[in-house]
Design a protein around this motif. Structure first.
Motif, short mmCIF file in Angstrom:
data_model
loop_
_atom_site.label_atom_id
_atom_site.label_comp_id
_atom_site.label_asym_id
_atom_site.label_seq_id
_atom_site.Cartn_x
_atom_site.Cartn_y
_atom_site.Cartn_z
N THR A 296 -38.31 43.07 66.82
CA THR A 296 -37.60 42.85 68.08
C THR A 296 -37.67 41.39 68.50
O THR A 296 -36.68 40.81 68.96
CB THR A 296 -38.15 43.78 69.18
N TYR B 283 -35.16 39.37 66.55
CA TYR B 283 -33.80 39.55 67.05
C TYR B 283 -33.53 38.71 68.30
O TYR B 283 -32.41 38.25 68.52
CB TYR B 283 -33.54 41.01 67.43
N ARG B 284 -34.54 38.54 69.15
CA ARG B 284 -34.34 37.99 70.49
C ARG B 284 -33.55 36.68 70.52
O ARG B 284 -32.55 36.60 71.25
CB ARG B 284 -35.69 37.83 71.21
N SER C 225 -42.50 46.88 65.01
CA SER C 225 -41.42 46.96 65.99
C SER C 225 -41.41 45.71 66.88
O SER C 225 -40.34 45.12 67.13
CB SER C 225 -41.58 48.21 66.85
N ARG C 226 -42.56 45.29 67.35
CA ARG C 226 -42.64 44.09 68.19
C ARG C 226 -42.19 42.86 67.41
O ARG C 226 -41.46 42.01 67.95
CB ARG C 226 -44.07 43.90 68.70
N TYR D 13 -31.61 43.53 73.18
CA TYR D 13 -31.63 44.41 72.00
C TYR D 13 -31.00 45.78 72.28
O TYR D 13 -30.16 46.24 71.50
CB TYR D 13 -33.07 44.54 71.47
#
Length: 148
Positions: free
Chosen positions: A26, A29-30, A22-23, A40
């Motif tokens: 994410t 995506y940033r 997940s980290r 997000y």
């Protein structure tokens, strides 16, 4: 020293694998979302609106599994940025509908570049992607049912 009977080995914890994945995702995506001027969670709200159109806040919360206290500040920021408009429904003043503005609709075209980059970075075959998504959905449903 490795103990194969030890249930507390970090490498064997599914929760850690989920957390690390997940980290990583994410973080991937940033920079793309920064270019769109989104966080997000804001991106997730827009995904629902791009898919379903105008929606009551309650439906957005259900779709995103977010409570009103978490969702409300997201919507306020999106509205302040000119991407959505919140209005009380005439037939039920307790219900607030969220609609995309013209700017919010236009942002969808720019956001179309995000999923292919994410998909490539994940390094999964199409069928693996589907299996993983379905397993994670089942996991979420099971855990929510267990804790309810």
């Amino acid at each position: 020293m490795e103990d194969t009977d030890n249930p507390l080995l970090l490498k064997d914890q599914l929760c850690f694998s989920l957390y690390a994945a997940s980290r990583s995702v994410t973080a991937l995506y940033r920079p793309m979302l920064d270019e769109l001027g989104l966080t997000y969670p804001q991106y997730l709200v827009l995904l629902v609106l791009w898919e379903h159109g105008t929606s009551p806040v309650k439906d957005l919360g259900n779709a995103l599994q977010l409570d009103y206290g978490t969702l409300s500040p997201l919507l306020k920021r999106l509205e302040a940025n000119g991407l959505v408009r919140r209005t009380r429904r005439a037939d039920d003043e307790r219900s607030v509908a969220v609609a995309l503005t013209d700017e919010g609709v236009a942002l969808r075209d720019r956001a179309l570049s995000v999923p292919p980059v994410i998909g490539t970075a994940m390094g999964l075959k199409e069928e693996e992607f589907g299996v993983l998504r379905d397993l994670l959905t089942r996991l979420t449903t099971s855990v929510q049912a267990y804790t309810a």
